[in-house]
Design a protein around this motif. Structure first.
Motif, PDB file in Angstrom:
ATOM      1  N   GLN A   1       1.796 -91.768 -18.819  1.00  0.00           N
ATOM      2  CA  GLN A   1       0.605 -91.062 -18.355  1.00  0.00           C
ATOM      3  C   GLN A   1       0.878 -89.587 -18.094  1.00  0.00           C
ATOM      4  O   GLN A   1      -0.045 -88.806 -17.946  1.00  0.00           O
ATOM      5  CB  GLN A   1       0.033 -91.728 -17.105  1.00  0.00           C
ATOM      6  CG  GLN A   1       0.833 -91.536 -15.859  1.00  0.00           C
ATOM      7  CD  GLN A   1       0.122 -92.099 -14.642  1.00  0.00           C
ATOM      8  OE1 GLN A   1      -0.953 -92.681 -14.743  1.00  0.00           O
ATOM      9  NE2 GLN A   1       0.707 -91.931 -13.489  1.00  0.00           N
ATOM     10  N   VAL A   2       2.150 -89.180 -18.072  1.00  0.00           N
ATOM     11  CA  VAL A   2       2.481 -87.778 -17.852  1.00  0.00           C
ATOM     12  C   VAL A   2       2.250 -86.960 -19.126  1.00  0.00           C
ATOM     13  O   VAL A   2       1.558 -85.948 -19.110  1.00  0.00           O
ATOM     14  CB  VAL A   2       3.935 -87.620 -17.357  1.00  0.00           C
ATOM     15  CG1 VAL A   2       4.326 -86.164 -17.236  1.00  0.00           C
ATOM     16  CG2 VAL A   2       4.118 -88.334 -16.022  1.00  0.00           C
ATOM     17  N   CYS A   3       2.803 -87.415 -20.253  1.00  0.00           N
ATOM     18  CA  CYS A   3       2.699 -86.646 -21.493  1.00  0.00           C
ATOM     19  C   CYS A   3       1.772 -87.277 -22.528  1.00  0.00           C
ATOM     20  O   CYS A   3       1.415 -86.647 -23.512  1.00  0.00           O
ATOM     21  CB  CYS A   3       4.079 -86.428 -22.112  1.00  0.00           C
ATOM     22  SG  CYS A   3       4.860 -87.927 -22.761  1.00  0.00           S
TER      23      CYS A   3
ATOM     24  N   ASN B   1      10.587 -88.817 -24.310  1.00  0.00           N
ATOM     25  CA  ASN B   1      10.257 -87.447 -24.687  1.00  0.00           C
ATOM     26  C   ASN B   1      11.095 -86.504 -23.813  1.00  0.00           C
ATOM     27  O   ASN B   1      10.965 -86.505 -22.589  1.00  0.00           O
ATOM     28  CB  ASN B   1       8.762 -87.199 -24.475  1.00  0.00           C
ATOM     29  CG  ASN B   1       8.327 -85.819 -24.882  1.00  0.00           C
ATOM     30  OD1 ASN B   1       9.114 -84.889 -24.949  1.00  0.00           O
ATOM     31  ND2 ASN B   1       7.044 -85.680 -25.129  1.00  0.00           N
ATOM     32  N   GLU B   2      11.948 -85.719 -24.441  1.00  0.00           N
ATOM     33  CA  GLU B   2      12.892 -84.871 -23.692  1.00  0.00           C
ATOM     34  C   GLU B   2      12.204 -83.835 -22.808  1.00  0.00           C
ATOM     35  O   GLU B   2      12.788 -83.394 -21.821  1.00  0.00           O
ATOM     36  CB  GLU B   2      13.848 -84.187 -24.660  1.00  0.00           C
ATOM     37  CG  GLU B   2      14.788 -85.163 -25.342  1.00  0.00           C
ATOM     38  CD  GLU B   2      15.741 -84.487 -26.304  1.00  0.00           C
ATOM     39  OE1 GLU B   2      15.820 -83.240 -26.312  1.00  0.00           O
ATOM     40  OE2 GLU B   2      16.418 -85.211 -27.044  1.00  0.00           O
ATOM     41  N   SER B   3      10.977 -83.453 -23.138  1.00  0.00           N
ATOM     42  CA  SER B   3      10.290 -82.442 -22.340  1.00  0.00           C
ATOM     43  C   SER B   3       9.398 -83.058 -21.261  1.00  0.00           C
ATOM     44  O   SER B   3       8.621 -82.359 -20.618  1.00  0.00           O
ATOM     45  CB  SER B   3       9.457 -81.537 -23.248  1.00  0.00           C
ATOM     46  OG  SER B   3       8.466 -82.286 -23.909  1.00  0.00           O
ATOM     47  N   CYS B   4       9.516 -84.371 -21.034  1.00  0.00           N
ATOM     48  CA  CYS B   4       8.680 -85.069 -20.059  1.00  0.00           C
ATOM     49  C   CYS B   4       9.543 -85.644 -18.928  1.00  0.00           C
ATOM     50  O   CYS B   4      10.656 -86.105 -19.158  1.00  0.00           O
ATOM     51  CB  CYS B   4       7.912 -86.200 -20.750  1.00  0.00           C
ATOM     52  SG  CYS B   4       6.839 -87.128 -19.641  1.00  0.00           S
TER      53      CYS B   4
END
Length: 77
Positions: A32-34, A54-57
């Motif tokens: 639900q974040v990304c 996901n590395e940016s999440c």
């Protein structure tokens, strides 16, 4: 070519890939974040602790930030 990272099916366009992601049977979790969908095994190394691949999440934890796709679908119908 655009390839679904869950089932490795390839598509000619990004739109076709996006439409496929909504129904991909291999994607089991939703962040639900990304907003990404992914296989459960991609989100854990030990079967106990889960985090978004996901590395940016920063999403982590089942039923905290990560949800089973079936639970999300049931809540939106």
């Amino acid at each position: 070519m655009h390839t679904c990272r869950n089932c490795n099916q390839s598509f000619q366009t990004e739109l076709a890939l996006e439409l496929h992601r909504d129904t991909c049977e291999k994607a089991q979790l939703f962040c639900q974040v990304c907003g990404d969908r992914f296989r459960e095994r991609d989100a854990t190394q030990d079967g106990w602790h889960y985090e978004c691949p996901n590395e940016s999440c920063d999403g982590e934890g089942l039923r905290e930030d990560l949800y089973q796709i079936d639970d999300v679908r049931a809540a939106t119908h």
